[in-house]
Design a protein around this motif. Structure first.
Motif, mmCIF file in Angstrom:
data_model
loop_
_atom_site.group_PDB
_atom_site.id
_atom_site.type_symbol
_atom_site.label_atom_id
_atom_site.label_comp_id
_atom_site.label_asym_id
_atom_site.label_seq_id
_atom_site.Cartn_x
_atom_site.Cartn_y
_atom_site.Cartn_z
ATOM 1 N N ARG A 1 -19.666 7.675 8.362
ATOM 2 C CA ARG A 1 -19.323 7.650 6.936
ATOM 3 C C ARG A 1 -19.252 6.199 6.454
ATOM 4 N NH1 ARG A 1 -20.622 11.196 4.292
ATOM 5 N NH2 ARG A 1 -18.898 11.321 2.823
ATOM 6 N N GLN B 1 -25.971 0.926 7.120
ATOM 7 C CA GLN B 1 -26.723 1.730 8.094
ATOM 8 C C GLN B 1 -26.758 1.062 9.467
ATOM 9 O OE1 GLN B 1 -27.918 4.807 7.577
ATOM 10 N NE2 GLN B 1 -27.703 4.956 5.371
ATOM 11 N N THR C 1 -22.831 4.735 6.288
ATOM 12 C CA THR C 1 -23.647 5.180 5.156
ATOM 13 C C THR C 1 -22.959 4.967 3.804
ATOM 14 O OG1 THR C 1 -22.715 7.402 5.366
ATOM 15 C CG2 THR C 1 -24.810 7.004 6.483
ATOM 16 N N LEU D 1 -19.013 11.846 11.373
ATOM 17 C CA LEU D 1 -17.821 11.176 11.900
ATOM 18 C C LEU D 1 -17.458 9.955 11.048
ATOM 19 C CD1 LEU D 1 -18.878 11.271 15.690
ATOM 20 C CD2 LEU D 1 -17.782 13.074 14.339
ATOM 21 N N TRP E 1 -20.793 9.939 0.399
ATOM 22 C CA TRP E 1 -20.395 10.581 -0.858
ATOM 23 C C TRP E 1 -19.644 11.862 -0.508
ATOM 24 C CZ3 TRP E 1 -21.170 15.395 -2.664
ATOM 25 C CH2 TRP E 1 -20.992 15.630 -4.034
ATOM 26 N N PRO F 1 -26.130 1.788 16.358
ATOM 27 C CA PRO F 1 -24.917 2.611 16.345
ATOM 28 C C PRO F 1 -25.218 4.053 15.950
ATOM 29 C CG PRO F 1 -24.807 0.869 14.662
ATOM 30 C CD PRO F 1 -26.178 0.839 15.237
ATOM 31 N N ASP G 1 -23.080 7.872 15.312
ATOM 32 C CA ASP G 1 -21.866 8.699 15.320
ATOM 33 C C ASP G 1 -22.269 10.168 15.427
ATOM 34 O OD1 ASP G 1 -20.169 6.488 15.175
ATOM 35 O OD2 ASP G 1 -18.817 7.531 13.818
ATOM 36 N N GLY G 2 -22.177 10.914 14.332
ATOM 37 C CA GLY G 2 -22.521 12.341 14.401
ATOM 38 C C GLY G 2 -24.016 12.596 14.450
ATOM 39 N N GLY G 3 -24.823 11.594 14.089
ATOM 40 C CA GLY G 3 -26.283 11.780 14.052
ATOM 41 C C GLY G 3 -26.708 12.745 12.958
ATOM 42 N N THR G 4 -25.921 12.869 11.882
ATOM 43 C CA THR G 4 -26.273 13.782 10.788
ATOM 44 C C THR G 4 -26.916 13.058 9.608
ATOM 45 O OG1 THR G 4 -24.170 13.602 9.614
ATOM 46 C CG2 THR G 4 -24.284 15.250 11.363
ATOM 47 N N GLY G 5 -27.030 11.739 9.706
ATOM 48 C CA GLY G 5 -27.570 10.951 8.593
ATOM 49 C C GLY G 5 -28.975 11.410 8.241
ATOM 50 N N ALA H 1 -18.555 -0.315 13.435
ATOM 51 C CA ALA H 1 -17.138 -0.101 13.113
ATOM 52 C C ALA H 1 -16.508 0.716 14.248
ATOM 53 C CB ALA H 1 -17.008 0.643 11.790
ATOM 54 N N GLY I 1 -31.096 6.443 9.683
ATOM 55 C CA GLY I 1 -30.333 5.240 10.031
ATOM 56 C C GLY I 1 -30.033 5.142 11.516
ATOM 57 N N ALA J 1 -20.859 17.666 2.721
ATOM 58 C CA ALA J 1 -21.308 19.000 3.125
ATOM 59 C C ALA J 1 -21.515 19.055 4.637
ATOM 60 C CB ALA J 1 -22.591 19.355 2.386
ATOM 61 N N SER J 2 -21.522 17.890 5.292
ATOM 62 C CA SER J 2 -21.612 17.820 6.759
ATOM 63 C C SER J 2 -20.230 17.632 7.382
ATOM 64 C CB SER J 2 -22.506 16.644 7.156
ATOM 65 O OG SER J 2 -22.026 15.458 6.537
HETATM 66 C C1 LIG Z 1 -26.085 19.592 6.291
HETATM 67 C C2 LIG Z 1 -25.801 18.188 5.882
HETATM 68 C C3 LIG Z 1 -25.065 17.961 4.735
HETATM 69 C C4 LIG Z 1 -24.800 16.649 4.334
HETATM 70 N N1 LIG Z 1 -24.000 16.432 3.233
HETATM 71 C C5 LIG Z 1 -23.635 15.169 2.914
HETATM 72 C C6 LIG Z 1 -22.727 14.920 1.841
HETATM 73 O O1 LIG Z 1 -22.256 15.828 1.175
HETATM 74 N N2 LIG Z 1 -22.379 13.625 1.604
HETATM 75 C C7 LIG Z 1 -22.893 12.584 2.330
HETATM 76 O O2 LIG Z 1 -22.524 11.434 2.088
HETATM 77 N N3 LIG Z 1 -23.758 12.804 3.315
HETATM 78 C C8 LIG Z 1 -24.133 14.056 3.644
HETATM 79 N N4 LIG Z 1 -25.001 14.276 4.670
HETATM 80 C C9 LIG Z 1 -25.565 13.138 5.405
HETATM 81 C C10 LIG Z 1 -24.690 12.649 6.577
HETATM 82 O O3 LIG Z 1 -23.824 13.643 7.032
HETATM 83 C C11 LIG Z 1 -23.914 11.417 6.151
HETATM 84 O O4 LIG Z 1 -24.821 10.377 5.902
HETATM 85 C C12 LIG Z 1 -22.860 10.953 7.158
HETATM 86 O O5 LIG Z 1 -22.116 9.918 6.568
HETATM 87 C C13 LIG Z 1 -23.448 10.473 8.475
HETATM 88 O O6 LIG Z 1 -22.414 10.430 9.413
HETATM 89 P P1 LIG Z 1 -22.711 10.520 10.970
HETATM 90 O O7 LIG Z 1 -21.413 10.398 11.661
HETATM 91 O O8 LIG Z 1 -23.511 11.700 11.289
HETATM 92 O O9 LIG Z 1 -23.542 9.182 11.161
HETATM 93 P P2 LIG Z 1 -24.917 8.889 11.897
HETATM 94 O O10 LIG Z 1 -25.985 9.769 11.380
HETATM 95 O O11 LIG Z 1 -24.703 8.830 13.349
HETATM 96 O O12 LIG Z 1 -25.169 7.411 11.380
HETATM 97 C C14 LIG Z 1 -25.452 7.155 10.027
HETATM 98 C C15 LIG Z 1 -25.726 5.658 9.859
HETATM 99 O O13 LIG Z 1 -24.547 4.912 10.092
HETATM 100 C C16 LIG Z 1 -24.722 4.043 11.197
HETATM 101 N N5 LIG Z 1 -23.502 4.129 11.999
HETATM 102 C C17 LIG Z 1 -23.106 5.163 12.771
HETATM 103 N N6 LIG Z 1 -21.931 4.882 13.347
HETATM 104 C C18 LIG Z 1 -21.583 3.651 12.914
HETATM 105 C C19 LIG Z 1 -20.467 2.821 13.160
HETATM 106 N N7 LIG Z 1 -19.483 3.202 13.974
HETATM 107 N N8 LIG Z 1 -20.435 1.611 12.559
HETATM 108 C C20 LIG Z 1 -21.441 1.207 11.737
HETATM 109 N N9 LIG Z 1 -22.512 1.951 11.477
HETATM 110 C C21 LIG Z 1 -22.577 3.171 12.049
HETATM 111 C C22 LIG Z 1 -25.941 4.541 11.942
HETATM 112 O O14 LIG Z 1 -26.629 3.510 12.622
HETATM 113 C C23 LIG Z 1 -26.763 5.109 10.812
HETATM 114 O O15 LIG Z 1 -27.490 4.115 10.184
HETATM 115 C C24 LIG Z 1 -25.307 15.569 5.085
HETATM 116 C C25 LIG Z 1 -26.071 15.807 6.234
HETATM 117 C C26 LIG Z 1 -26.310 17.100 6.636
HETATM 118 C C27 LIG Z 1 -27.118 17.318 7.880
#
Ligand SMILES: Cc1cc2nc3c(=O)[nH]c(=O)nc-3n(C[C@H](O)[C@H](O)[C@H](O)COP(=O)(O)OP(=O)(O)OC[C@H]3O[C@@H](n4cnc5c(N)ncnc54)[C@H](O)[C@@H]3O)c2cc1C
Length: 503
Positions: A154, A214, A157, A150, A160, A79, A81-85, A220, A89, A144-145
């Motif tokens: 959230r 992760q 992961t 997305l 927070w 899975p 979402d935003g790929g910011t993890g 979800a 993950g 902070a992201s």
């Molecule tokens: C500049 C920056 C600042 C950041 N600041 C914070 C912060 O303040 N707090 C914080 O918590 N994190 C922060 N992060 C990390 C990141 O943004 C978080 O971990 C965020 O929750 C990831 O969301 P995403 O949509 O990008 O998920 P993704 O990176 O796409 O996925 C994250 C994980 O969740 C899984 N996943 C994705 N979608 C689903 C789904 N629909 N159902 C089940 N699992 C799924 C993926 O397989 C992966 O393991 C930051 C990252 C950056 C680059």
């Protein structure tokens, strides 16, 4: 690692029975775009982590169909979402299918009376809040992201939030969600039979289990979230200190004050202040006698935030704080929600400016342990820097996690010269990550408060942190994902399948 070309063909044929052609992406560009994550990785190894294809489902049923097909064909599925993890993950370690849920971004319902929103998990908090603002409401999950992570990520992961000391973190704010299990069955996760119950004592409390995994236990697809009144006032004073000890004492006193509108506090250590002064163009540089900073944040109605602010200003003054003024305070706090544009350069030992990417290592640490964790982590990075010019120490933050100030999300930011990250430098980094994680554990903390702990290096210590809990993780994984198709290779979960007879 990828799957054999003839299996990809079989897979595409099967996927065409449940998805439209434009929902199945096989081009190199589409696949590489969905392999990228922000955490630096050796450039010469990028091709190891590319999916065989990506899909763009729009409904829970489509996700379930895709997962069912993957399970039948024994093809890995990841899975995204935003790929910011920041813990890799969403990286497809074994190729296979990336399920990109970005098109599942509808707001299905805003329930003004019960104060909930039901959304597709592909929506960002920024977009959701644009709509909620029209009703005077907001969803306070604020990493902070914020603009680019997305709701599904959230959940994946168990994220927070910067203002979690007032509103809670993702796990508190998500009431319930639909989850596609690794077999393709759909399960509703949450309290009660409906979507909008915040507290139930019925049965096992499964919501926590299905957050922060992760993507190893399912995908979800639709979530119901708790909403709050949009804050009328936001006060975020920044104070300067001429030494770390005063700043540390101050942040503790602010967090322990029990002010109801207190949404969080942040401590910037000497290294962070020096780095901001030196290299972060977004920041207004501070004079050399500023050695540490503290910021406290209050959210609420005007008439509650103003007196709360007075109290916190009084506490700060007692700790020799100097207020930096409204412009810096408001400007820097606004920038905290959008740290994606982090600087793209750092410095070698000789001060030479070189291109660098940002990486953040985080842990959960009690207040009383902060100074010694800070010291130990800087020593680890200093040791790295003695061995190679690929790393730079960009300093540390400590953010409150709770309204009582019990524990802090503690992060060290490391600049990494990714283009120079050869095998030796990568090994040094992985070892440093192990040491950083070991420090958190030896201080009775957790390897991660924020991002998760499944990246190379830190992941080796997860069994030490969880003890018997790690065996339970293996048992749960084996029970729910009998064929190890859901995000395989993460969290050492392959160990669940190593035994001769899983039964
Ligand atoms: C500049 C920056 C600042 C950041 N600041 C914070 C912060 O303040 N707090 C914080 O918590 N994190 C922060 N992060 C990390 C990141 O943004 C978080 O971990 C965020 O929750 C990831 O969301 P995403 O949509 O990008 O998920 P993704 O990176 O796409 O996925 C994250 C994980 O969740 C899984 N996943 C994705 N979608 C689903 C789904 N629909 N159902 C089940 N699992 C799924 C993926 O397989 C992966 O393991 C930051 C990252 C950056 C680059």
């Amino acid at each position: 690692m990828t799957i054999a070309p003839e299996r990809v063909e079989d897979l595409v044929t099967a996927l065409r029975t449940v998805l439209r052609e434009d929902q199945i992406l096989t081009s190199k560009t589409d696949r590489y775009n969905r392999a990228r994550v922000p955490a630096p990785f050796p450039v010469h190894r990028w091709a190891e982590r590319v999916p065989d294809l990506a899909v763009l489902p729009t409904t829970t049923e489509q996700v379930a169909d895709v997962v069912r097909i993957a399970n039948e064909l024994r093809i890995p599925i990841v899975p995204r979402d935003g790929g910011t993890g920041l813990t890799d993950g969403a990286v497809p370690l074994r190729g296979g299918i990336v399920v990109d849920v970005k098109r599942m971004n509808k707001i299905w319902e805003i329930d003004l009376d019960n104060r909930t929103a039901t959304v597709g998990t592909g929506i960002s908090m920024l977009k959701l809040n644009e709509e909620l603002g029209k009703h005077g409401l907001f969803y306070p999950d604020d990493p902070a992201s914020y603009p680019c992570s997305l709701v599904g990520g959230r959940i994946g992961t168990s994220g927070w939030s910067l203002i979690g000391s007032r509103y809670g973190h993702t796990r508190d704010l998500v009431l319930s969600f639909d989850l596609v299990l690794p077999t393709g069955e759909v399960m509703h996760v949450g309290d009660g039979i409906g979507r909008k119950i915040s507290k139930s004592s019925s049965g096992y409390q499964l919501k926590h289990l299905f957050m922060g995994h992760q993507g190893t236990l399912g995908i979800a697809t639709e979530a119901t979230l708790k909403l709050y009144p949009k804050p009328e006032a936001e006060l975020s004073p920044f104070w300067a200190f001429d030494n770390y000890d005063d700043a540390y004492a101050c942040v503790g006193a602010l967090a322990r004050a029990g002010v109801a509108t207190f949404a969080g506090a942040v401590l910037f250590d000497e290294w962070k202040v020096a780095y901001l002064r030196r290299d972060d163009e977004a920041y207004i540089p501070q004079p050399n006698d500023v050695r540490a900073l503290v910021c406290a944040v209050m959210y609420g109605y005007e008439d509650e935030v103003r007196p709360a602010g007075k109290r916190l200003f009084r506490i700060a003054k007692e700790h020799n704080a100097r207020y930096l003024g409204d412009e810096i305070s408001e400007g820097d706090w606004a920038a905290r929600h959008d740290r994606y544009a982090t600087p793209l350069h750092g410095r070698t030992k000789d001060g030479q400016v070189v291109p660098m990417s940002w990486h953040c290592e985080d842990a959960a640490v009690n207040y009383t342990r902060l100074p010694s964790v800070t010291k130990a982590w800087h020593e680890i990075v200093a040791d790295l820097r003695r061995k190679t010019d690929v790393f730079d120490d960009w300093g540390m933050f400590a953010y409150t996690s709770a309204d009582t100030g019990v524990d802090y999300l503690t992060e060290i930011d490391v600049g990494i010269w990714e283009q120079q990250l050869d095998d030796r430098a990568w090994e040094l980094w992985v070892q440093a990550k192990r040491e950083i994680a070991a420090v958190a554990i030896s201080h009775q903390g957790s390897i991660s408060a924020c991002h998760g702990s499944c990246r190379e290096g830190e992941v080796d210590l997860v069994p030490d942190e969880l003890g018997r809990g790690f065996d339970v993780m293996l048992e749960v994984k084996r029970a729910l994902d009998p064929n190890n198709i859901m995000n395989p290779g993460k969290y050492l979960l392959d160990r669940a399948y190593d035994t001769e007879d899983p039964a």
